[in-house]
Design an enzyme around this catalytic site. Structure first.
Site, PDB file in Angstrom:
ATOM      1  N   ALA A  25     -15.148  39.992 -13.172  1.00 37.27           N
ATOM      2  CA  ALA A  25     -15.287  38.534 -13.085  1.00 37.27           C
ATOM      3  C   ALA A  25     -16.714  38.154 -12.726  1.00 37.27           C
ATOM      4  O   ALA A  25     -17.316  37.278 -13.355  1.00 37.27           O
ATOM      5  CB  ALA A  25     -14.300  37.971 -12.066  1.00 37.27           C
ATOM      6  N   ARG A  71     -16.784  32.915  -3.477  1.00 39.63           N
ATOM      7  CA  ARG A  71     -16.339  31.754  -4.249  1.00 39.63           C
ATOM      8  C   ARG A  71     -15.260  32.187  -5.228  1.00 39.63           C
ATOM      9  O   ARG A  71     -15.376  33.234  -5.865  1.00 39.63           O
ATOM     10  CB  ARG A  71     -17.533  31.191  -5.011  1.00 39.63           C
ATOM     11  CG  ARG A  71     -17.191  29.976  -5.844  1.00 39.63           C
ATOM     12  CD  ARG A  71     -18.382  29.574  -6.692  1.00 39.63           C
ATOM     13  NE  ARG A  71     -18.094  28.363  -7.444  1.00 39.63           N
ATOM     14  CZ  ARG A  71     -18.818  27.954  -8.469  1.00 39.63           C
ATOM     15  NH1 ARG A  71     -19.883  28.638  -8.847  1.00 39.63           N
ATOM     16  NH2 ARG A  71     -18.498  26.853  -9.105  1.00 39.63           N
ATOM     17  N   ASN A 121     -11.313  30.694 -10.011  1.00 39.87           N
ATOM     18  CA  ASN A 121     -10.050  30.002 -10.283  1.00 39.87           C
ATOM     19  C   ASN A 121      -9.065  30.399  -9.179  1.00 39.87           C
ATOM     20  O   ASN A 121      -8.518  31.498  -9.199  1.00 39.87           O
ATOM     21  CB  ASN A 121      -9.517  30.402 -11.665  1.00 39.87           C
ATOM     22  CG  ASN A 121      -8.218  29.681 -12.002  1.00 39.87           C
ATOM     23  OD1 ASN A 121      -7.382  29.420 -11.127  1.00 39.87           O
ATOM     24  ND2 ASN A 121      -8.043  29.368 -13.268  1.00 39.87           N
ATOM     25  N   PRO A 122      -8.883  29.539  -8.187  1.00 41.86           N
ATOM     26  CA  PRO A 122      -8.049  29.906  -7.032  1.00 41.86           C
ATOM     27  C   PRO A 122      -6.628  30.311  -7.424  1.00 41.86           C
ATOM     28  O   PRO A 122      -6.060  31.234  -6.828  1.00 41.86           O
ATOM     29  CB  PRO A 122      -8.025  28.629  -6.185  1.00 41.86           C
ATOM     30  CG  PRO A 122      -9.221  27.859  -6.605  1.00 41.86           C
ATOM     31  CD  PRO A 122      -9.464  28.202  -8.049  1.00 41.86           C
ATOM     32  N   GLN A 181      -3.583  37.345  -8.020  1.00 44.34           N
ATOM     33  CA  GLN A 181      -4.039  38.735  -7.894  1.00 44.34           C
ATOM     34  C   GLN A 181      -3.894  39.248  -6.476  1.00 44.34           C
ATOM     35  O   GLN A 181      -3.540  40.401  -6.257  1.00 44.34           O
ATOM     36  CB  GLN A 181      -5.510  38.826  -8.283  1.00 44.34           C
ATOM     37  CG  GLN A 181      -5.713  38.711  -9.746  1.00 44.34           C
ATOM     38  CD  GLN A 181      -6.658  39.801 -10.177  1.00 44.34           C
ATOM     39  OE1 GLN A 181      -6.388  40.986 -10.003  1.00 44.34           O
ATOM     40  NE2 GLN A 181      -7.787  39.420 -10.705  1.00 44.34           N
ATOM     41  N   LYS A 226     -17.170  37.272  -4.947  1.00 44.81           N
ATOM     42  CA  LYS A 226     -17.217  38.700  -4.608  1.00 44.81           C
ATOM     43  C   LYS A 226     -16.096  39.377  -5.410  1.00 44.81           C
ATOM     44  O   LYS A 226     -15.971  39.107  -6.597  1.00 44.81           O
ATOM     45  CB  LYS A 226     -17.092  38.872  -3.088  1.00 44.81           C
ATOM     46  CG  LYS A 226     -18.257  38.171  -2.348  1.00 44.81           C
ATOM     47  CD  LYS A 226     -18.480  38.664  -0.935  1.00 44.81           C
ATOM     48  CE  LYS A 226     -17.557  38.001   0.064  1.00 44.81           C
ATOM     49  NZ  LYS A 226     -17.903  38.335   1.481  1.00 44.81           N
ATOM     50  N   VAL A 252     -11.941  40.356  -6.181  1.00 45.97           N
ATOM     51  CA  VAL A 252     -10.596  39.835  -5.928  1.00 45.97           C
ATOM     52  C   VAL A 252      -9.523  40.898  -6.123  1.00 45.97           C
ATOM     53  O   VAL A 252      -8.659  41.093  -5.273  1.00 45.97           O
ATOM     54  CB  VAL A 252     -10.312  38.623  -6.853  1.00 45.97           C
ATOM     55  CG1 VAL A 252      -8.856  38.220  -6.784  1.00 45.97           C
ATOM     56  CG2 VAL A 252     -11.194  37.445  -6.459  1.00 45.97           C
ATOM     57  N   GLU A 289      -8.894  44.242  -6.152  1.00 45.27           N
ATOM     58  CA  GLU A 289      -8.485  45.393  -5.344  1.00 45.27           C
ATOM     59  C   GLU A 289      -8.357  45.049  -3.863  1.00 45.27           C
ATOM     60  O   GLU A 289      -7.673  45.732  -3.118  1.00 45.27           O
ATOM     61  CB  GLU A 289      -9.480  46.558  -5.487  1.00 45.27           C
ATOM     62  CG  GLU A 289     -10.213  46.524  -6.776  1.00 45.27           C
ATOM     63  CD  GLU A 289     -10.280  47.800  -7.582  1.00 45.27           C
ATOM     64  OE1 GLU A 289      -9.862  48.853  -7.122  1.00 45.27           O
ATOM     65  OE2 GLU A 289     -10.764  47.698  -8.714  1.00 45.27           O
TER      66      GLU A 289
END
Ligand SMILES: Cc1cc2nc3c(=O)[nH]c(=O)nc-3n(C[C@H](O)[C@H](O)[C@H](O)COP(=O)(O)OP(=O)(O)OC[C@H]3O[C@@H](n4cnc5c(N)ncnc54)[C@H](O)[C@@H]3O)c2cc1C
Ligand code: SF4
Lengths: 327, 766
Positions: free
Chosen positions: B519, B656, B659-660, B666, B729, B731, B733
């Site tokens: 990402a 940041r 897409n929350p 995830q 940063k 997401v 793992e």
């Protein structure tokens, strides 16, 4: 390619006849048969499809008894209002079995006939020794991975656990299996492995299950099914118990008690010693826990399945105590 | 080619801002998957397709004496029976770091057997059923030798020290010996499998010297390189197609032995060949997570302040392959300690080479240190959350560098608040509900920000829509969606007007989708390409004499909602489509990448086809990591020992969020996988045969819905521009790291019993 012929039976008579041919196997929901064919365990020469037979999927229930047609789906029996009110343990055993998808496909006749989950039995290409599959070839499980194997009813030849949930509930309530001419108690229908683990049922060539009958009783009406496992759903039991209870008018003395357990035995296991020890006694926790230990009389472990000997009596006790609380 | 046009994807429930970066746009590939329109690798229909099946070794160690294929060869429909003697020559290929091959040739079918389940032969037939039947007729004889079945095998020994894993500062042994409080415990994790729904496999087709492979892949360009080297064809001749992947979890980044067999048999036959591994083969054809053993010793003061950590770790690897699972990766950075020592060995056992499963290294590492600090908290009588704050690392204790961002304190605070941690009764076995013993546990997790360079192509088309192209992939994590959002926001169009094409190695090249880097890498590349497309568009609008803006003599224009305007709003207001029509262009195309300016073609090839160019997370002045804190409630039946997770609150710092909604999904997936690891998952080996016996999804247990409570996830991250172009940063793992120790700690709190050996099954508690 391994060919087999497919026969669609259009009457019970025709099905029985076809099934009597060497290498023939009945096909109901197929959830066991197709699975075992893929593993290379079942190698039918003829598959006799009985799913189109009329009238074999009926469920009828009244206070005196329930009759389940062999082709009744697990999900239909589990959801049946009469079963839920007169035989709650049967409904609970079924809805905790397998998964929703499987229960929608699988029949109660096929359910009784499901085979063990012993991993050695299911993997012929890697493990040639299995007395159940190949009489006289030995037992790969003994000395191997035994966490799921039986501690009751085992023999030198085979320690495979019978995995079905329904039969555990049936054996508690003296249900019978209708095979056409013969009618057998569930307890007699399932055989101990002894020296012939390949023979799991008292069923003869040309016989098929047409119906299961369960006599009604006060104990069946006040019954429950407790299934204990690491995963909350979609797993065979580490230990399970079907229990029915009838109390005297005083509301505390046990008049009738039915206890069957599974997940620990080579066949559906009626624990009569527990029943006898508690009949006529006042239901209290200490008495129940002590008596439940009798369920393990004669138990033999094979290392990794030792925990079942601790676990199963607790499952029995908790099931009885739970019924006591619902007074 | 795969097209997701959000216009046709009726998946949006929010407002227009959902389509911008940071918006909660639903997955644009979701409708195609739900309706069955998404075509997975094995669903390709090709003329003349032949079917291959693999034959595996049934011993764990030894040599193949003979393979009798006569019966199989004369079976109806059989086209080819492959053994080590009859398969075509395949060249050695370089490894994923780009190291040149150690052997000139590669034999995907083994003569020397090093694990049960190793591929030794294959059958190709007209139909799958014919191939299966013929394979069953192959007779193999072996000369068997003793096997080392797992880490606890008496023959296993201490293994090989991996010096590169040694980390030391201060004098850890002396400080431990002098510490007033000392704890020491051993922690074990088992072999675990990725168990993706979609099995491994492929369809291979040769057309002359050109090879097309349909195969689920986390890394098209890396795998294309391997195929090219195996078969001695140029990289450009290999096309990998993988628009959808039914789960990878680390397992689908490499071309494997069965991949080579399928491609070789397609070449030998001159026909396309399909090969799909059976479920049991998915347990032995590639590695799951290696089993690990760790000893963690902590020396501390009575105040709970850590004075020393001594850590020793071992992971299993294969007889013929090396896998190092870095077991001190969390141990060395989570807490401030003046003295530290860690050493690691690997032990060769007869298994397939272990591989990557979600957070390799960090996951088992956290199980050790996060349980150990809980033991310390109990020992000194300090709340497990408080002890973590007392030992908070204000900078990276190992690299001695500032954190780029570390919102872990915030994670502890907001997680504890939502969970109600302050109401925890400190004593073990002090909370219950009937027969259920209730326990609350906490643990932290972290994952480094792995970075690499990326490239992308962005086109602005005649109808005003935007197209993004990249050979990166989407295995459900949301690449299609966030790249649409990035391009939409950057160019100034609605996300509905962006089409993202992924999963074809003919598109702009991309590195591995692993290590949670994709990402950050790809939003950066798309941002660059989209910026340059936008610059071209605005440049045309300003300078082309045919443009309606020409007369305005503006030096820039604003593009928003697919329309161009002057910044002051005077003058014309035209759509992108109108502008392109007016200047006579049918498209604008821009390539963008984040490679250093002086990169050579060779550098670029290496960047996309190996992982050698990954940028260290401690490069420059900062140490870059994602962080999280898990608060977990368990219920343990006092009679049965069964553990159920009844509540999870996790607060996570992934910087940041592009897409929350997708990040939350995830995170939850990682937490669920962590619950499986803690309570259920374990490859069970028959010690006499060295074979995994629960090699199917009925016996290898992963959680069902009934095992999973509502999970609350809270984002506490802030943009971290040291970590990526847009501030994210990692997401994917992060969230699994710390779940198993939080559960083990909660089980201790519930029962008073420490289970240091995963999974926590019922017999360990009764
Ligand atoms: C993944 C998985 C999980 C499962 N979990 C559970 C569980 O938790 N608990 C549980 O109880 N079960 C479980 N099962 C087993 C499942 O319930 C059985 O497979 C199912 O009940 C079999 O019914 P069927 O109609 O599909 O039988 P089929 O597969 O059609 O037949 C099974 C066998 O019975 C024979 N047969 C069928 N009908 C008759 C008849 N009328 N007379 C004589 N013989 C007949 C067939 O010849 C065959 O040998 C599980 C199965 C799977 C695959
Ligand atoms: S336990 Fe029974 S079924 Fe299992 S391997 Fe032994 S004989 Fe076969």
């Amino acid at each position: 390619m391994r060919d087999f012929s497919y026969v669609r039976a259009n009457s019970i008579e025709a099905a029985r006849k076809a099934a009597a041919l060497p290498g023939a196997m009945l096909l109901a929901g197929g959830t066991t048969l197709v699975d075992l064919a893929k593993c290379g365990v079942a190698q039918p020469e003829t598959v006799v499809d009985i799913t189109h037979l009329k009238g074999l999927d009926t469920i009828s229930v009244d206070a005196s008894h329930a009759t389940l047609g062999a082709l009744a789906k697990m999900s239909h029996v589990a959801d049946h209002a009469g079963i839920k009110s007169h035989f709650p343990a049967v409904s609970e055993a079924l809805w905790q079995a397998a998964s929703a998808q499987l229960r929608n496909m699988a029949t109660v006749g096929g359910n009784l006939m499901q085979r063990t989950r012993c991993p050695y039995f299911r993997d012929p290409s890697n493990f040639s020794a299995c007395n159940k599959r190949e009489p006289g070839s030995g037992c790969s499980a003994i000395g191997g991975v035994t966490r799921g194997h039986a501690v009751l009813g085992t023999s030198q030849a085979c320690i495979a656990m019978y995995p079905g949930d329904l039969a555990t509930a049936l054996v508690a309530f003296d249900a019978t299996v209708h095979l056409g001419q013969r009618v057998l108690k569930v307890d007699d229908f399932f055989l101990l492995p002894g020296d012939t683990p390949e023979r799991e049922h008292d069923i003869r060539a040309g016989e098929m299950i047409t119906a299961i009958e369960i006599p009604g009783s006060a104990a069946a009406r006040r019954s429950t099914y407790l299934k204990v496992r690491d995963r909350q759903s979609y797993e065979f039991a580490a230990a399970r118990a079907a229990v029915g209870l009838e109390l005297e008018a005083d509301g505390r003395t046990i008049r009738d008690l039915r206890v069957a357990l599974g997940g620990v035995a080579t066949k559906p296991w009626r624990a009569r010693a527990v029943e006898e020890a508690l009949k006529g006694k006042v239901l209290d926790e200490d008495t129940v826990r002590k008596a439940s230990g009798l369920a393990m009389e004669g138990a033999v472990d094979h290392g990794a399945n030792h925990y079942k000997i601790e676990l199963a009596p607790r499952v029995v006790a908790r099931a009885i105590l739970k019924l006591g609380e619902t007074a | 080619m795969t097209v997701h046009n959000i216009r046709h994807a009726d998946s949006r429930h929010g407002d227009a801002s959902d389509g911008a970066v940071g918006g909660r746009l639903s997955r644009v590939d979701g409708p195609a998957k739900i309706t069955g329109a998404a075509k997975y690798a094995f669903e390709q229909q090709l003329d003349g397709l032949a079917h291959a099946v693999m034959v595996e070794a049934t011993i764990a160690a030894g040599t193949v004496r003979a393979i009798d294929t006569r019966a199989a060869e004369t079976t109806p429909g059989v086209l080819l029976v492959l053994t080590p003697d009859t398969i075509m020559e395949i060249k050695g290929a370089s490894d994923w770091l780009g190291n040149p091959p150690t052997q000139k040739t590669y034999s995907p079918l083994a003569r020397t057997v090093t694990y049960s389940g190793q591929h030794i032969a294959a059958v190709v037939a007209e139909t799958f059923e014919q191939a299966v039947a013929a394979a069953a007729l192959i007779e193999v004889s072996y000369d068997e030798t003793p096997a080392i079945v797992d880490l606890s095998d008496p023959k296993a020994g201490d293994g090989i020290p991996i010096d590169a894993m040694t980390k030391e500062w201060g004098d850890a042994e002396a400080a431990f010996a002098a510490a007033p409080v000392r704890i020491c415990a051993a922690y074990n994790t088992q072999r675990e499998y990725q168990a993706a729904m979609e099995p491994h496999g492929l369809i291979a087709r040769w057309q002359g010297e050109e090879l097309t492979i349909w195969e689920p892949s986390q890394w098209l360009d890396g795998m294309a390189r391997t195929y090219a080297e195996w078969f001695g064809v140029p990289f450009e001749n290999v096309r990998l197609v993988s628009p959808y992947i039914g789960g990878g979890f680390g397992s689908k980044a490499l071309a494997l032995a069965h991949s080579a067999v399928a491609a070789a048999s397609a070449k030998m036959l001159g026909r396309p060949v399909k090969l799909v591994l059976t479920r049991p083969q998915n347990f032995t054809s590639y590695g799951g997570r290696a089993a690990t053993r760790q000893t963690v010793t902590i020396g501390a003061g009575r105040d709970g302040k850590i004075q020393s950590i001594v850590h020793r770790g071992v992971n299993e690897t294969a007889v013929d392959g090396m896998w190092v699972e870095p077991l001190a990766s969390v141990t060395s950075i989570m807490y401030a300690t003046p003295n530290f020592s860690s050493k690691q060995n690997v032990v060769r056992v007869n298994t397939v080479v272990p591989g990557a499963k979600r957070a390799p290294g960090e996951n088992p590492s956290a199980f050790g240190i996060e349980c150990a600090i809980d033991e310390l908290a109990h020992e000194v009588g300090i709340d497990p959350l408080e002890i973590r704050l007392r030992n908070y690392a204000e900078q990276d204790p190992e690299a001695k560098k500032a954190w780029s961002t570390r919102q872990l304190r915030e994670a502890f605070a907001s997680g504890a608040e939502r969970f109600g941690w302050s109401k925890r009764s400190p004593k073990p076995r002090s909370m219950r509900d009937g027969h259920q013993l209730i326990g609350w546990g906490v643990a932290a997790g972290t994952y480094p920000v792995r970075r690499a360079y990326g490239e992308a192509i962005v086109r602005i088309l005649a109808d005003g829509s935007v197209e993004v192209e990249s050979s990166s992939i989407d295995m459900g994590q949301g690449t299609y969606t966030i790249l649409a959002q990035t391009a939409a926001e950057t160019v100034g169009v609605a996300a509905d007007d962006v089409v993202v094409k992924l999963g074809d190695s003919r598109y702009a090249r991309a590195g591995v989708a692993g290590g949670s880097r994709l990402a950050g890498v790809m939003t950066g590349a798309v941002y660059k390409a989209a910026t340059s497309a936008l610059d071209q568009l605005v440049g045309l609008a300003i300078s082309d004499p045919r443009s309606p803006f020409h007369a305005l003599q503006a030096n820039t224009l604003v593009v928003a909602n697919g329309r161009l305007r002057s910044p002051r709003g005077d003058g014309p207001d035209v759509s992108i489509a109108e502008l392109l029509a007016s200047v006579g262009r049918d498209r604008i195309e821009a390539a963008g990448d984040t490679m250093p300016a002086n990169s050579t073609a060779e550098d670029r090839y290496k960047n996309y086809t190996t992982i050698a160019t990954s940028i260290p997370h401690t490069e420059g002045n900062y140490s870059r990591h994602s962080w999280c804190a898990h608060f977990i409630e368990v219920r343990v039946d006092e009679d049965f020992g069964t553990v159920r997770v009844s509540r999870v609150v996790s607060a996570l710092d992934s910087g940041r969020l592009y897409n929350p909604k997708l990040a939350e999904s995830q995170w939850k997936g990682g937490i669920i996988m962590g619950i499986g690891q803690a309570l259920l998952e374990e490859g069970i080996v028959d010690r006499r045969h060295g074979r995994i016996v629960n090699n199917n999804l009925a016996d290898y247990l992963v959680p069902t819905n009934a095992d999973i409570p509502d999970i609350e996830v809270i984002s506490v991250g802030i943009p971290d521009l040291h970590s990526s172009v847009l501030g994210g940063k990692g997401v994917g793992e992060l969230a699994i790291v710390g779940v198993a120790p939080a559960i083990a700690n909660a089980v201790f709190h519930a029962t008073g019993k420490r289970v240091r050996d995963l999974p926590i099954t019922l017999e360990k508690l009764i």
